[in-house]
Design a protein around this motif. Structure first.
Motif, mmCIF file in Angstrom:
data_model
loop_
_atom_site.group_PDB
_atom_site.id
_atom_site.type_symbol
_atom_site.label_atom_id
_atom_site.label_comp_id
_atom_site.label_asym_id
_atom_site.label_seq_id
_atom_site.Cartn_x
_atom_site.Cartn_y
_atom_site.Cartn_z
ATOM 1 N N SER A 110 64.760 73.774 9.495
ATOM 2 C CA SER A 110 65.047 72.347 9.351
ATOM 3 C C SER A 110 63.760 71.565 9.113
ATOM 4 C CB SER A 110 65.741 71.831 10.616
ATOM 5 O OG SER A 110 66.978 72.476 10.808
ATOM 6 N N SER A 111 62.678 72.009 9.751
ATOM 7 C CA SER A 111 61.387 71.337 9.625
ATOM 8 C C SER A 111 60.905 71.332 8.182
ATOM 9 C CB SER A 111 60.328 72.057 10.467
ATOM 10 O OG SER A 111 60.847 72.428 11.708
ATOM 11 N N HIS A 112 60.916 72.511 7.583
ATOM 12 C CA HIS A 112 60.403 72.632 6.228
ATOM 13 C C HIS A 112 61.352 72.006 5.212
ATOM 14 C CE1 HIS A 112 58.064 76.106 8.127
ATOM 15 N NE2 HIS A 112 57.249 75.085 7.976
ATOM 16 N N THR A 113 62.632 71.971 5.538
ATOM 17 C CA THR A 113 63.601 71.282 4.689
ATOM 18 C C THR A 113 63.255 69.802 4.612
ATOM 19 O OG1 THR A 113 65.331 72.822 5.388
ATOM 20 C CG2 THR A 113 66.059 70.794 4.370
ATOM 21 N N LEU A 114 62.970 69.215 5.761
ATOM 22 C CA LEU A 114 62.644 67.794 5.835
ATOM 23 C C LEU A 114 61.325 67.501 5.125
ATOM 24 C CD1 LEU A 114 63.851 65.228 7.164
ATOM 25 C CD2 LEU A 114 62.373 65.654 9.118
ATOM 26 N N LEU A 115 60.340 68.337 5.362
ATOM 27 C CA LEU A 115 59.029 68.161 4.738
ATOM 28 C C LEU A 115 59.119 68.327 3.220
ATOM 29 C CD1 LEU A 115 56.062 67.633 5.503
ATOM 30 C CD2 LEU A 115 55.731 70.103 5.560
ATOM 31 N N GLY A 116 59.840 69.359 2.778
ATOM 32 C CA GLY A 116 60.003 69.588 1.345
ATOM 33 C C GLY A 116 60.709 68.434 0.666
ATOM 34 N N GLY A 117 61.764 67.908 1.311
ATOM 35 C CA GLY A 117 62.493 66.770 0.751
ATOM 36 C C GLY A 117 61.615 65.541 0.621
ATOM 37 N N PHE A 118 60.838 65.254 1.649
ATOM 38 C CA PHE A 118 59.961 64.085 1.658
ATOM 39 C C PHE A 118 58.928 64.190 0.537
ATOM 40 C CE2 PHE A 118 56.863 61.515 4.570
ATOM 41 C CZ PHE A 118 57.207 60.341 3.916
ATOM 42 N N MET A 119 58.294 65.359 0.407
ATOM 43 C CA MET A 119 57.255 65.545 -0.609
ATOM 44 C C MET A 119 57.858 65.525 -2.018
ATOM 45 S SD MET A 119 54.543 68.281 0.978
ATOM 46 C CE MET A 119 55.729 69.627 1.021
ATOM 47 N N GLY A 120 59.002 66.179 -2.186
ATOM 48 C CA GLY A 120 59.630 66.241 -3.507
ATOM 49 C C GLY A 120 60.009 64.867 -4.028
ATOM 50 N N ALA A 121 60.557 64.026 -3.156
ATOM 51 C CA ALA A 121 60.944 62.675 -3.567
ATOM 52 C C ALA A 121 59.704 61.829 -3.884
ATOM 53 C CB ALA A 121 61.764 62.012 -2.459
ATOM 54 N N ALA A 122 58.628 62.001 -3.109
ATOM 55 C CA ALA A 122 57.388 61.257 -3.363
ATOM 56 C C ALA A 122 56.768 61.671 -4.697
ATOM 57 C CB ALA A 122 56.395 61.482 -2.224
ATOM 58 N N LEU A 123 56.801 62.966 -5.001
ATOM 59 C CA LEU A 123 56.268 63.454 -6.277
ATOM 60 C C LEU A 123 57.102 62.930 -7.450
ATOM 61 C CD1 LEU A 123 55.441 67.150 -5.279
ATOM 62 C CD2 LEU A 123 53.782 65.379 -5.911
ATOM 63 N N PRO B 139 53.709 70.888 12.625
ATOM 64 C CA PRO B 139 55.163 71.068 12.684
ATOM 65 C C PRO B 139 55.534 72.479 12.226
ATOM 66 C CG PRO B 139 54.543 69.267 11.191
ATOM 67 C CD PRO B 139 53.320 70.067 11.489
ATOM 68 N N VAL B 140 56.018 73.311 13.139
ATOM 69 C CA VAL B 140 56.416 74.670 12.761
ATOM 70 C C VAL B 140 57.931 74.808 12.904
ATOM 71 C CG1 VAL B 140 54.228 75.663 13.459
ATOM 72 C CG2 VAL B 140 56.114 75.627 15.086
ATOM 73 N N SER B 141 58.419 75.883 12.358
ATOM 74 C CA SER B 141 59.845 76.166 12.448
ATOM 75 C C SER B 141 60.147 76.951 13.721
ATOM 76 C CB SER B 141 60.288 76.976 11.231
ATOM 77 O OG SER B 141 61.575 77.508 11.452
ATOM 78 N N THR B 142 61.039 76.410 14.545
ATOM 79 C CA THR B 142 61.470 77.162 15.733
ATOM 80 C C THR B 142 62.219 78.421 15.313
ATOM 81 O OG1 THR B 142 63.431 75.731 15.844
ATOM 82 C CG2 THR B 142 61.586 75.150 17.242
ATOM 83 N N THR B 143 62.893 78.342 14.162
ATOM 84 C CA THR B 143 63.601 79.515 13.631
ATOM 85 C C THR B 143 62.624 80.640 13.324
ATOM 86 O OG1 THR B 143 65.168 77.992 12.596
ATOM 87 C CG2 THR B 143 65.241 80.281 11.867
ATOM 88 N N ILE C 237 54.157 78.786 8.089
ATOM 89 C CA ILE C 237 55.388 79.472 7.682
ATOM 90 C C ILE C 237 55.218 80.960 7.969
ATOM 91 C CG2 ILE C 237 56.783 80.195 5.694
ATOM 92 C CD1 ILE C 237 56.319 77.478 4.462
ATOM 93 N N PHE C 238 54.000 81.453 7.756
ATOM 94 C CA PHE C 238 53.707 82.861 7.991
ATOM 95 C C PHE C 238 53.052 83.095 9.357
ATOM 96 C CE2 PHE C 238 53.410 81.820 3.474
ATOM 97 C CZ PHE C 238 54.406 82.652 2.955
ATOM 98 N N MET C 239 52.244 82.120 9.798
ATOM 99 C CA MET C 239 51.508 82.287 11.056
ATOM 100 C C MET C 239 52.417 82.214 12.283
ATOM 101 S SD MET C 239 48.311 82.938 10.653
ATOM 102 C CE MET C 239 47.655 82.479 12.259
ATOM 103 N N ALA C 240 53.387 81.281 12.270
ATOM 104 C CA ALA C 240 54.241 81.089 13.460
ATOM 105 C C ALA C 240 55.012 82.363 13.817
ATOM 106 C CB ALA C 240 55.185 79.907 13.266
ATOM 107 N N PRO C 241 55.723 82.996 12.842
ATOM 108 C CA PRO C 241 56.406 84.241 13.215
ATOM 109 C C PRO C 241 55.442 85.368 13.570
ATOM 110 C CG PRO C 241 56.650 83.811 10.862
ATOM 111 C CD PRO C 241 56.056 82.581 11.471
ATOM 112 N N LEU C 242 54.253 85.383 12.930
ATOM 113 C CA LEU C 242 53.265 86.422 13.226
ATOM 114 C C LEU C 242 52.726 86.262 14.647
ATOM 115 C CD1 LEU C 242 51.694 88.823 12.051
ATOM 116 C CD2 LEU C 242 49.941 87.197 11.307
#
Length: 359
Positions: A108-121, A302-306, A151-156
Motif C-alpha cells: 500500500s505504501s509504494h502504491t501511494l508513493l507511485g500514484g503521487f509521483m506519477g500524477a506530479a510527473l 516509509p517501508v512496506s509492512t508486507t 523495497i529490497f532492503m526491508a525484506p532482506l
C-alpha cells in the motif's frame, strides 16, 4: 472549488487508509491465525487495537511523524496541486483494490508513493522543469531513493533478523520439553503480533497523513495563508500537524477500522503458502518484522509492512532448509512489489489527464 477538492482528497485518503488496514491486516495476524493461537476475529481485533495504539507512541513518545513528512515531501511542492494529489489517491485505491481482489500482498505504501509521483510527473510533463531560472526536479530524490532501496532492503533485513532470532531461540530451547515450549510460544505470539501491529500502525497510518498534509499545505498556500506562506518549506508539515491535530488521530482510527475488516485471501497466502509456520517461528517472524519497522520508522523511511513480514517468514523457513520456502510464490510476490510503483505511477498519470478534462 479548491476547498471542495480538499474535502474529497481527505475523504478518499481516509478511504485508502481503511483499505490499507484490511489489505495489510494479514501482515500482523497471518502467523497467529496459521498457528491457531487466535481465531481470525480475535486476531483482527487484537491487531486493530495495536494499530490505533501506535498513534500515542508516535505522538507522545517519538514526538513527531517522520514517515508522514517523508511522503509529503516526496514531490517538490512546486509541482503539487490538489488535482495531482487527487489523481494519485484514485490510482492508489484502484491498484490496492485490484491486488486485494487477486490476493496479492502488494505494498500500500509504494502504491501511494507511485500514484503521487506519477500524477506530479504528468502535471510537469517531464522529470524536471525550469522555475525562475532554476532547474528543479519533480521528484525529491533524497526522500524517494531510500524508499526504493528498501523495497529490497526491508525484506532482506527482516529475513536476516528472523533467521538469527530463530537460530538463537532453537539453541536456547534445545533441551526444553517440546509440548511445554509450544504452549509458551503460543502465548509469546500474542506479544510479537502486538509489537508488529504497533509497527504497522505507526508506519502505514502516517503515509495517509502525509498525503493529507501535502493537500492541506497546498490549499493554504493557494489561498495565501500567511501562517503557511511565511514558514520555510521544511517547517510547514510540523505546522500542519499542530494546526490540523485531528488528522493524525483519525488516520490511526481508520487503519484500525480497516484491520477489523480483515483480508482473508491475503492471510491465506501469508500464513500458509510461503512456508509452514509453527508458534516458535511465528514469534521469530513477527519480532523480526517489528524490529525492522521500528528501525525504518526511526530513520523516517516509509517501508512496506508486507515486504517486511514476507522477508521475515522466508528467514524462518530457511532455518529448516532452503527448500522449505516455496520460492515460486515468493518470486511472484517480488514481481508484484517491483511493478507496484511504476504501474501506480502510470495509472495516476492517466487519471490526472482525465481529471483535467473535468476539473
Amino acid at each position: 472549488m479548491d476547498f471542495t477538492i480538499l474535502i474529497i482528497i481527505i475523504a478518499l485518503a481516509l478511504l485508502f487508509d481503511y483499505i490499507n488496514g484490511f489489505h495489510d491486516a494479514a501482515n500482523s495476524i497471518a502467523t497467529i491465525v496459521a498457528t491457531k493461537v487466535l481465531t481470525p476475529f480475535q486476531a483482527v481485533l487484537w491487531a486493530a487495537a495495536f494499530n490505533f495504539a501506535a498513534y500515542f507512541i508516535s505522538r507522545y513518545w517519538i514526538g513527531e511523524f517522520k514517515i508522514g513528512n517523508t511522503i509529503a515531501k516526496s514531490v517538490d511542492e512546486s509541482f503539487i496541486t490538489l488535482e495531482v494529489i487527487l489523481a494519485g489517491l484514485i490510482a492508489a485505491i484502484i491498484w490496492n483494490l485490484a491486488t486485494w481482489k487477486l490476493g496479492i500482498p502488494s505494498s500500500s505504501s509504494h502504491t501511494l508513493l507511485g500514484g503521487f509521483m506519477g500524477a506530479a510527473l504528468a502535471n510537469a510533463g517531464a522529470f524536471s522543469a525550469v522555475i525562475n531560472g532554476e532547474t528543479i526536479d519533480v521528484i525529491n530524490y533524497s526522500k524517494v531513493v531510500p524508499t526504493f532501496l528498501f523495497i529490497f532492503m526491508a525484506p532482506l533485513v527482516g529475513m536476516v533478523v528472523a533467521y538469527l532470532i530463530t537460530i538463537l531461540i532453537l539453541n536456547i530451547c534445545r533441551k526444553a520439553n517440546p509440548h511445554k515450549a509450544d504452549k509458551w510460544f503460543k502465548k509469546l505470539q500474542l506479544l510479537s503480533s502486538a509489537m508488529f501491529s504497533l509497527g504497522h500502525g505507526g508506519n502505514d497510518a502516517q503515509k495517509v497523513m502525509g498525503i493529507i498534509g501535502a493537500a492541506v499545505i497546498c490549499y493554504h498556500m493557494n489561498i495565501g495563508d500567511p501562517a503557511y506562506a511565511n514558514l520555510e518549506s521544511a517547517d510547514r508539515f510540523a505546522h500542519f500537524v499542530d494546526d490540523w491535530a485531528w488528522v493524525p488521530l483519525v488516520s490511526f482510527v481508520f487503519i484500525g477500522l480497516g484491520t477489523l475488516s480483515g483480508g482473508w485471501k491475503i492471510v491465506k497466502t501469508m500464513g500458509s503458502k510461503i512456508t509452514k509456520v509453527t508458534p516458535l517461528e511465528g514469534v521469530a517472524a513477527e519480532t523480526a518484522g517489528a524490529v525492522t519497522l521500528y528501525l525504518t520508522e526511526h530513520l523516517g523511511v516509509p517501508v512496506s509492512t508486507t515486504h517486511t513480514i514476507t522477508g521475515s517468514i522466508i528467514g524462518v523457513g530457511v532455518t529448516k532448509r532452503v527448500s522449505a520456502v516455496r520460492w515460486g510464490v515468493t518470486i511472484s510476490l517480488l514481481w508484484a512489489w517491483i511493478l507496484t510503483i511504476p504501474v501506480s505511477a502510470v495509472l495516476a498519470g492517466i487519471v490526472y489527464y482525465l481529471l483535467k478534462l473535468f476539473v
